[in-house]
Write a protein that holds these residues in place. Structure first.
Motif, PDB file in Angstrom:
ATOM      1  N   ALA A  17       0.837  -1.207   0.000  1.00 22.00           N
ATOM      2  CA  ALA A  17       0.000   0.000   0.000  1.00 22.00           C
ATOM      3  C   ALA A  17       0.869   1.253   0.000  1.00 22.00           C
ATOM      4  O   ALA A  17       0.637   2.188  -0.773  1.00 22.00           O
ATOM      5  CB  ALA A  17      -0.916  -0.015   1.226  1.00 22.00           C
ATOM      6  N   VAL A  18       1.893   1.267   0.855  1.00 21.27           N
ATOM      7  CA  VAL A  18       2.771   2.434   0.927  1.00 21.27           C
ATOM      8  C   VAL A  18       3.486   2.626  -0.411  1.00 21.27           C
ATOM      9  O   VAL A  18       3.717   3.748  -0.856  1.00 21.27           O
ATOM     10  CB  VAL A  18       3.781   2.286   2.077  1.00 21.27           C
ATOM     11  N   MET A  19       3.787   1.530  -1.067  1.00 24.47           N
ATOM     12  CA  MET A  19       4.441   1.588  -2.376  1.00 24.47           C
ATOM     13  C   MET A  19       3.609   2.406  -3.367  1.00 24.47           C
ATOM     14  O   MET A  19       4.112   3.314  -4.021  1.00 24.47           O
ATOM     15  CB  MET A  19       4.650   0.167  -2.887  1.00 24.47           C
ATOM     16  N   THR A  20       2.316   2.112  -3.426  1.00 24.61           N
ATOM     17  CA  THR A  20       1.509   2.861  -4.400  1.00 24.61           C
ATOM     18  C   THR A  20       1.259   4.283  -3.921  1.00 24.61           C
ATOM     19  O   THR A  20       1.175   5.207  -4.727  1.00 24.61           O
ATOM     20  CB  THR A  20       0.166   2.154  -4.708  1.00 24.61           C
ATOM     21  N   ILE A  21       1.148   4.468  -2.594  1.00 21.52           N
ATOM     22  CA  ILE A  21       0.976   5.830  -2.065  1.00 21.52           C
ATOM     23  C   ILE A  21       2.181   6.685  -2.437  1.00 21.52           C
ATOM     24  O   ILE A  21       2.045   7.816  -2.930  1.00 21.52           O
ATOM     25  CB  ILE A  21       0.797   5.804  -0.532  1.00 21.52           C
ATOM     26  N   ALA A  22       3.375   6.124  -2.247  1.00 22.66           N
ATOM     27  CA  ALA A  22       4.599   6.892  -2.519  1.00 22.66           C
ATOM     28  C   ALA A  22       4.728   7.194  -4.007  1.00 22.66           C
ATOM     29  O   ALA A  22       5.041   8.323  -4.407  1.00 22.66           O
ATOM     30  CB  ALA A  22       5.815   6.118  -2.026  1.00 22.66           C
ATOM     31  N   ARG A  23       4.445   6.181  -4.827  1.00 23.63           N
ATOM     32  CA  ARG A  23       4.577   6.385  -6.272  1.00 23.63           C
ATOM     33  C   ARG A  23       3.575   7.439  -6.724  1.00 23.63           C
ATOM     34  O   ARG A  23       3.896   8.351  -7.497  1.00 23.63           O
ATOM     35  CB  ARG A  23       4.341   5.059  -7.010  1.00 23.63           C
ATOM     36  N   GLY A  24       2.356   7.312  -6.225  1.00 21.64           N
ATOM     37  CA  GLY A  24       1.334   8.283  -6.582  1.00 21.64           C
ATOM     38  C   GLY A  24       1.730   9.690  -6.169  1.00 21.64           C
ATOM     39  O   GLY A  24       1.614  10.637  -6.951  1.00 21.64           O
ATOM     40  N   SER A  25       2.232   9.823  -4.959  1.00 21.05           N
ATOM     41  CA  SER A  25       2.639  11.138  -4.459  1.00 21.05           C
ATOM     42  C   SER A  25       3.737  11.718  -5.352  1.00 21.05           C
ATOM     43  O   SER A  25       3.724  12.912  -5.671  1.00 21.05           O
ATOM     44  CB  SER A  25       3.148  11.036  -3.022  1.00 21.05           C
ATOM     45  N   ALA A  26       4.684  10.865  -5.736  1.00 17.16           N
ATOM     46  CA  ALA A  26       5.781  11.339  -6.589  1.00 17.16           C
ATOM     47  C   ALA A  26       5.230  11.859  -7.912  1.00 17.16           C
ATOM     48  O   ALA A  26       5.654  12.901  -8.424  1.00 17.16           O
ATOM     49  CB  ALA A  26       6.782  10.219  -6.833  1.00 17.16           C
ATOM     50  N   LEU A  27       4.240  11.141  -8.455  1.00 22.01           N
ATOM     51  CA  LEU A  27       3.647  11.567  -9.725  1.00 22.01           C
ATOM     52  C   LEU A  27       2.845  12.856  -9.551  1.00 22.01           C
ATOM     53  O   LEU A  27       2.847  13.731 -10.420  1.00 22.01           O
ATOM     54  CB  LEU A  27       2.760  10.452 -10.284  1.00 22.01           C
ATOM     55  N   ILE A  28       2.175  12.993  -8.409  1.00 25.76           N
ATOM     56  CA  ILE A  28       1.399  14.215  -8.153  1.00 25.76           C
ATOM     57  C   ILE A  28       2.332  15.420  -8.054  1.00 25.76           C
ATOM     58  O   ILE A  28       2.133  16.441  -8.712  1.00 25.76           O
ATOM     59  CB  ILE A  28       0.583  14.081  -6.849  1.00 25.76           C
ATOM     60  N   VAL A  29       3.381  15.285  -7.224  1.00 25.17           N
ATOM     61  CA  VAL A  29       4.308  16.391  -7.001  1.00 25.17           C
ATOM     62  C   VAL A  29       4.945  16.819  -8.323  1.00 25.17           C
ATOM     63  O   VAL A  29       5.105  18.004  -8.602  1.00 25.17           O
ATOM     64  CB  VAL A  29       5.393  15.999  -5.985  1.00 25.17           C
ATOM     65  N   SER A  30       5.276  15.849  -9.162  1.00 24.05           N
ATOM     66  CA  SER A  30       6.013  16.158 -10.393  1.00 24.05           C
ATOM     67  C   SER A  30       5.090  16.370 -11.582  1.00 24.05           C
ATOM     68  O   SER A  30       5.539  16.708 -12.660  1.00 24.05           O
ATOM     69  CB  SER A  30       6.960  15.009 -10.717  1.00 24.05           C
ATOM     70  N   LYS A  31       3.789  16.175 -11.357  1.00 28.87           N
ATOM     71  CA  LYS A  31       2.798  16.196 -12.444  1.00 28.87           C
ATOM     72  C   LYS A  31       3.217  15.240 -13.563  1.00 28.87           C
ATOM     73  O   LYS A  31       2.926  15.466 -14.745  1.00 28.87           O
ATOM     74  CB  LYS A  31       2.636  17.610 -12.996  1.00 28.87           C
ATOM     75  N   GLY A  32       3.948  14.225 -13.205  1.00 33.24           N
ATOM     76  CA  GLY A  32       4.320  13.203 -14.175  1.00 33.24           C
ATOM     77  C   GLY A  32       5.549  13.525 -15.001  1.00 33.24           C
ATOM     78  O   GLY A  32       5.941  12.745 -15.860  1.00 33.24           O
ATOM     79  N   HIS A  33       6.178  14.688 -14.758  1.00 30.81           N
ATOM     80  CA  HIS A  33       7.350  15.066 -15.553  1.00 30.81           C
ATOM     81  C   HIS A  33       8.607  15.056 -14.717  1.00 30.81           C
ATOM     82  O   HIS A  33       8.556  15.322 -13.524  1.00 30.81           O
ATOM     83  CB  HIS A  33       7.154  16.468 -16.140  1.00 30.81           C
ATOM     84  N   PRO A  34       9.746  14.774 -15.356  1.00 24.89           N
ATOM     85  CA  PRO A  34      11.017  14.877 -14.630  1.00 24.89           C
ATOM     86  C   PRO A  34      11.294  16.339 -14.244  1.00 24.89           C
ATOM     87  O   PRO A  34      10.832  17.260 -14.930  1.00 24.89           O
ATOM     88  CB  PRO A  34      12.051  14.363 -15.623  1.00 24.89           C
TER      89      PRO A  34
END
Lengths: 331, 542
Positions: free
Chosen positions: A139-156
Motif C-alpha cells: 500500500a505504501v508503495m503505491t501511495i509513494a509512487r502516486g505522491s511522486a507523480l502528483i508532485v512532479s505532475k508526471g514530468h522529470p
C-alpha cells in the motif's frame, strides 16, 4: 537397538562436525559465488577488470546498496519492505522540486524526512496494528509512487542551480580515488554492520526476527524496534533516490520501478532468511555486487535487455539454491 | 475454496437422501463384526527415554475401554503406536486375533482404526460434508451427492448437523462430532478418543458420551482417554491405568471407586532428587487478589513469601499457565489486583512484570524461552542487555562475557563454548540458560512453568537445587508442574487449580499425590462455579 544407535550418532562427534561445516558453508557461500562470478567475468570479457568498468559497476550499485541495508534490517525482523523503489522516487522528486526554492542543505534533509515519514507509516501498521508487512508496504508503495507523480505532475524535474553540487561535486567527485556515491554506500554499509554486530539494538533486531516471543518474554519492548526498521528503510530509500538524482541530474517519478525486487534479490543472494533472524551486512553488500556484476557482464557481452532479465532470474535461483542446500533441514 | 463452501452453505439439504446414497454410505460397523485389539509387551524408546516399558493393553470387541494415567504416563504414546504415528520398538499388536504391523497412519486406517486427537484437524472453511469425506473426495465433487451421503451418515449417528454448514461456524462439540463422523465414514471398527471432552462444555460432553455409547452398542471398540473420572465411570466397561510408561493393571469399572483409581494412578516412591537447604520464610513478597485472566483464570487469590517455594498443581488446561502469564504480564489480567512487597503494581506487559521484580521461565522452552539460533551468551543477557551497553548502545562485550561466565558457573550450564548457539545444548542445559536470564535481572519473584519438561534426571536434580538456592537467597519461587512428585518435592506449600479456580491449598504435612489429584479432578461445579445468574462460561480458547 537401531534407535539407540542412531541417537548416539546424533549427539556424538560427527553431528557437531557437520554443524561446523554447515556454518562454514552458510558464512562463505555468498562470497564464494561472488568470487567465482568475478573470475568468470574477467575471463569472458577483458574489459571487465578495467578501472572504468569497475567504477561503473560500483556507481550503478550505489542506489541498490544503500536501500539493501535498510531492507536487510526489515528482513532480519521477519518483514519485507516493498515500498523502497517508490519511496526512492518520491525522495528523488521531492529533492529536485525543493531545490527550486531552497538550498541543498535544506532540501536533502527534508527529502530524507519524507522518506522516514513513509517508513513510519508502514512501521505503524506493521508494528502497532500488527498487519502483515507485505500488504502494508504494498500500500505504501503505491501511495509513494502516486505522491511522486502528483508532485512532479508526471514530468522529470531538473535539479537546477541549487543542486549543482549534487551533479558535479558529489556525483563526479571522489576521495582517495573512490567516487563519492560509492563512498556513501560504503559508509551506510559500515554503519549497518556496526549496528548489527556491536550494538544492543542490532542484536535485538536479529533476536526479534529469530523468536520475537522469547524476546518479548524477556521484558524487552519489541514494538518500537520493529517500527524503527521501517523508518530506517524509508530514509535510506529516499537517500538512494537522491543519489540516483545526482547521477542523472533530474528528479524523476519513475525512478526505482521494480527496484524492490532487485534489492530483495540482493539481500537473499546475501544469504539472509526471509523468515527473519539470519543475515549480515557484509553478505548483503556482496549480494548487491553480485547482482551488479551479473548485469555488467551481460552488458559487456551485448546480451539484449529482455534476455538479461531471464538470465538474472536463473542466476538468482542458482545462487539461493546453492546456499539453501547447505542449510540444515528443520525437523 | 471459500467461494465453494459459501455456495455449499446456501444449498438446502434434501429431506430424504436419494436411494443411490444407501449402499456406499454405510456409516456404522453393521455387517462388519466387532473386533478386539491386543497390544502385547509394547516398548517405545525416544532416545534414551523409555516412554513405554513392556505395556500390555487389550480392548475386547465392542467395549469402551478407558485409559488413565497422569500427564506423561504414556497414554498418548501408546495410542499413537496404534494409530501408526509412532512405531513400537518392541512388542506385538493383534487385531481380531491376527498379528498386524502398523508402520504408518495409512496402515492404521486400513485396519479400521480411527483416532481423534484433542486438537482437531478439520478445515474450518469447508462444509461439514466436505470435511467428513475430505480424505476420499472424488476428482469431481458433486456437492449434492456428498451432502446426501453426509446427511445419511449424520442421521445414523444421531447428530443433528447440517451437512452444508461451515465447520468453522460450529461449536466445538459439533466439530468433535464432525471428527467422529469423519472416522465413521471409513467404517472404523476401533475408535480412539484422546481427551475428547477437554475443550467441551457440560451439555456438549453429555452429547458426546451418548454418541460413544451408541457406537459401542453397534460393535465399535472404543478407547477413551480422559482425566475426568466421572465420565469414565459413566461410559467405560474396563479401565487400564498406566504410570511412568508401565501398565499398573486393568480393572472392570464395576467395583472401582474414585479413591482407589487415583491411588493407582499416582502411588509412587519419592526419590532423593530434592536437596533441601535451610531457609527462612520472610515477609510477604507477592499478593494476588481476585485475579481473572485469559478467559480461563477466575477469581484467583494467593500469596507468596520471601524464601518460599509455592507449588501450583492442576491438570493441563486448569489455568496454571494462564495464571503465570498474567502475573508476569505476558498476557494482561482481566481483573484483580497484584501487590508486590505490599505495593499494588500494574503489570500489563512482560517489561512491567520485570520492572515489578517478576521473572518467568515459560513452559514452552524453545518457543518462548530461548532464541535458539543465538549464542548461549546472548540468550543469557537478553533480560539485562542494557546493563552491558555504553551510552551509545554499543555492547561492552568483555563485561558481558564475564557476567555470563559467572552465571554459567552458578547455574552449572555445561557447554563447550558459551558462544555456540543455545540449540546445541541438551534440554536440561537449555533450561538452565532460561533460568540464568532471570538471576541477574533483579527479580524478587521467579515463576517456573514446567521447569523440567524434557529434562533428564541428572539435570533435573540440578534445577531443583537451583530453585532451592533461589529461595534460600530470599527470593519467592513459584513452581508450576504436571509432575506431582516434582510439586511435592520442591514446594513448601501447594495450591491446586481446577477449571481456572483454586480448588484447594495444602501445607507441607498435608502433601500427598492422592490429595492433589483429588483437588485437581474436582470438577468446576464443586469449586464454586457462579451460583445462579448463569454467567456464561467463557469459551476456553487454547
Amino acid at each position: 537397538m537401531a534407535v539407540t544407535q542412531s541417537i548416539e550418532q546424533g549427539s556424538g562427534g560427527s553431528g557437531s562436525r557437520r554443524l561446523d561445516l554447515r556454518n562454514l558453508a552458510a558464512t562463505w557461500s555468498t562470497s564464494a559465488i561472488f568470487v567465482v562470478l568475478v573470475i568468470a567475468a574477467s575471463l569472458i570479457s577483458p574489459d571487465f577488470l578495467g578501472i572504468r568498468n569497475i567504477g561503473n559497476v560500483l556507481r550503478q550499485s550505489a542506489g541498490t546498496g544503500i536501500i539493501a541495508m535498510g531492507m536487510l534490517l526489515v528482513i532480519l525482523t521477519g518483514g519485507i519492505d516493498l515500498s523502497v523503489g517508490s519511496v526512492a522516487a518520491l525522495g528523488s522528486i521531492l529533492c529536485a522540486s525543493l531545490l527550486s526554492s531552497m538550498p541543498l542543505a535544506a532540501a536533502v534533509p527534508l527529502s530524507l524526512l519524507a522518506g522516514g515519514a513513509l517508513g513510519a507509516l508502514a512501521g505503524y501498521f506493521v508494528a502497532v496494528r500488527r498487519m502483515p508487512s507485505f500488504v502494508v508496504t504494498l500500500a505504501v508503495m503505491t501511495i509513494a509512487r502516486g505522491s511522486a507523480l502528483i508532485v512532479s505532475k508526471g514530468h522529470p524535474i531538473f535539479i537546477g542551480d541549487n543542486g549543482a553540487w549534487l551533479g558535479d561535486g558529489f556525483n563526479r567527485g571522489s576521495l582517495l580515488g573512490i567516487p563519492l556515491p560509492v563512498l556513501l554506500t560504503l559508509l551506510v554499509f559500515a554503519a549497518t554492520a556496526f549496528v548489527l554486530r556491536l550494538t544492543a539494538y542490532g542484536r535485538l533486531v536479529v533476536a526479534i526476527g529469530s523468536n520475537g516471543e522469547a524476546v518479548r518474554l524477556s521484558g524487552v519492548r519489541v514494538m518500537p524496534r520493529i517500527f524503527s526498521v521501517y523508518v530506517v528503510s524509508g530514509m535510506l530509500s529516499a537517500l538512494a533516490g537522491i543519489v540516483i538524482t545526482a547521477r542523472t541530474g533530474v528528479g524523476s517519478p519513475v525512478v526505482g520501478i521494480g527496484m524492490e525486487l532487485d534489492v530483495i534479490a540482493a539481500v537473499v543472494i546475501g544469504g539472509a532468511s526471509l523468515m527473519g533472524g539470519r543475515g549480515t551486512a557484509l553478505n548483503t553488500l556482496i549480494g548487491v555486487l553480485t547482482l551488479g556484476v551479473i548485469g555488467n557482464i551481460m552488458n559487456l557481452l551485448n546480451v539484449p535487455g529482455y534476455h538479461q532479465e531471464v538470465v538474472k532470474g536463473v542466476i538468482i535461483l542458482v545462487a539461493v539454491l546453492l546456499q539453501s542446500s547447505f542449510w540444515p533441514r528443520r525437523a | 475454496m471459500t467461494t465453494l463452501s459459501a455456495t455449499v452453505a446456501t444449498n438446502t439439504v434434501p429431506a430424504a437422501a436419494g436411494p443411490d446414497a444407501g449402499p456406499d454410505a454405510g456409516p456404522h460397523a453393521a455387517g462388519r463384526e466387532a473386533v478386539g485389539v491386543e497390544m502385547r509387551n509394547i516398548s517405545k524408546l525416544f532416545g534414551g527415554i523409555r516412554a513405554l516399558d513392556d505395556v500390555s493393553f487389550s480392548v475386547r470387541p465392542g467395549e469402551v475401554h478407558a485409559l488413565l494415567g497422569e500427564n506423561g504416563a504414556g497414554k498418548s504414546t501408546l495410542m499413537k503406536v496404534l494409530a501408526g504415528a509412532h512405531q513400537a520398538s518392541t512388542g506385538e499388536i493383534r487385531i481380531g486375533g491376527q498379528p498386524v504391523s502398523i508402520p504408518s497412519p495409512h496402515a492404521s486406517r486400513a485396519l479400521g482404526i480411527g483416532i481423534i486427537y484433542q486438537e482437531m484437524a478439520l478445515a474450518p472453511e469447508l462444509s461439514v460434508a466436505e470435511n467428513i469425506f475430505l480424505g476420499e473426495l472424488p476428482p469431481l465433487v458433486s456437492r449434492r451427492r456428498l451432502q446426501e451421503r453426509a446427511a445419511v451418515l449424520l442421521r445414523d449417528l444421531g447428530f443433528a448437523l447440517d451437512p452444508a454448514a461451515l465447520v468453522g461456524s460450529l461449536p466445538l462439540a459439533f466439530q468433535q462430532a464432525v471428527e467422529i463422523a469423519k472416522a465413521m465414514s471409513r467404517q472404523v471398527r476401533i475408535l480412539i478418543l484422546d481427551e475428547p471432552t477437554a475443550v467441551l462444555a457440560p451439555p456438549e460432553v453429555e452429547r458426546l458420551l451418548n454418541v460413544v455409547k451408541t457406537l459401542s452398542r453397534r460393535g465399535v471398540s472404543v478407547v477413551y482417554i480422559s482425566h475426568r473420572l466421572d465420565e469414565i465411570f459413566r461410559i467405560a466397561d474396563q479401565i487400564t491405568v498406566l504410570k511412568d510408561g508401565r501398565t499398573v493393571g486393568t480393572y472392570p469399572v464395576a467395583g472401582m471407586d474414585e479413591h482407589r483409581l487415583i491411588s493407582l494412578m499416582v502411588g509412587r516412591e519419592a526419590s532423593q532428587l530434592f536437596p533441601k537447604l535451610s531457609r527462612t520464610r520472610g515477609a510477604e513478597l507477592l499478593r494476588v487478589e481476585g485475579l481473572h485472566a485469559a478467559g480461563l483464570v477466575r477469581d484467583v487469590s494467593l500469596s507468596l513469601h520471601a524464601g518460599e517455594v509455592l507449588g501450583i498443581a492442576g491438570l493441563i488446561g486448569s489455568g496454571r499457565t494462564e495464571l503465570a502469564r498474567a502475573l508476569f504480564g505476558a498476557e494482561p489480567a482481566e481483573k484483580g489486583r497484584i501487590l508486590v512487597e505490599g505495593r499494588p503494581v500494574s503489570i500489563r506487559t512482560p517489561r512491567q512484570g520485570l520492572a515489578a521484580g517478576i521473572g518467568l521461565v515459560p513452559e514452552d522452552r524453545k518457543g518462548q524461552g530461548l532464541v535458539l539460533a543465538m549464542p548461549i551468551r546472548q540468550n543469557a543477557t537478553l533480560t539485562t542487555l542494557k546493563r552491558f551497553t555504553n551510552p551509545f548502545g554499543v555492547i561492552r562485550r568483555a563485561a558481558e562475557r564475564r557476567a555470563v561466565d559467572a552465571l554459567a558457573r552458578r547455574t552449572t550450564i555445561r557447554a563447550r563454548d558459551l558462544g555456540l548457539p543455545v540449540s546445541s545444548l541438551s534440554g536440561g542445559n537449555q533450561q538452565k540458560v532460561v533460568l540464568a536470564k532471570w538471576l541477574d535481572a533483579g527479580c524478587r519473584i521467579v515463576i517456573l512453568d514446567e521447569p523440567t519438561r524434557g529434562v533428564d534426571v541428572g539435570a533435573r536434580a540440578e534445577i531443583y537445587g537451583l530453585i532451592e538456592q533461589l529461595a534460600a537467597n530470599g527470593l519467592g519461587v513459584i513452581v508450576i508442574s504436571s509432575d506431582l512428585l516434582e510439586v511435592i518435592g520442591a514446594s513448601d506449600r501447594i495450591v491446586v487449580m481446577s477449571g481456572g479456580r483454586i480448588s484447594g491449598s495444602l501445607e507441607r504435612e498435608e502433601f500427598s499425590e492422592a490429595r492433589i489429584m483429588q483437588l485437581a479432578l474436582r470438577s468446576a461445579a464443586h469449586v464454586g462455579a457462579p451460583q445462579g445468574g448463569g454467567a456464561a462460561n467463557a469459551p476456553e480458547e487454547r
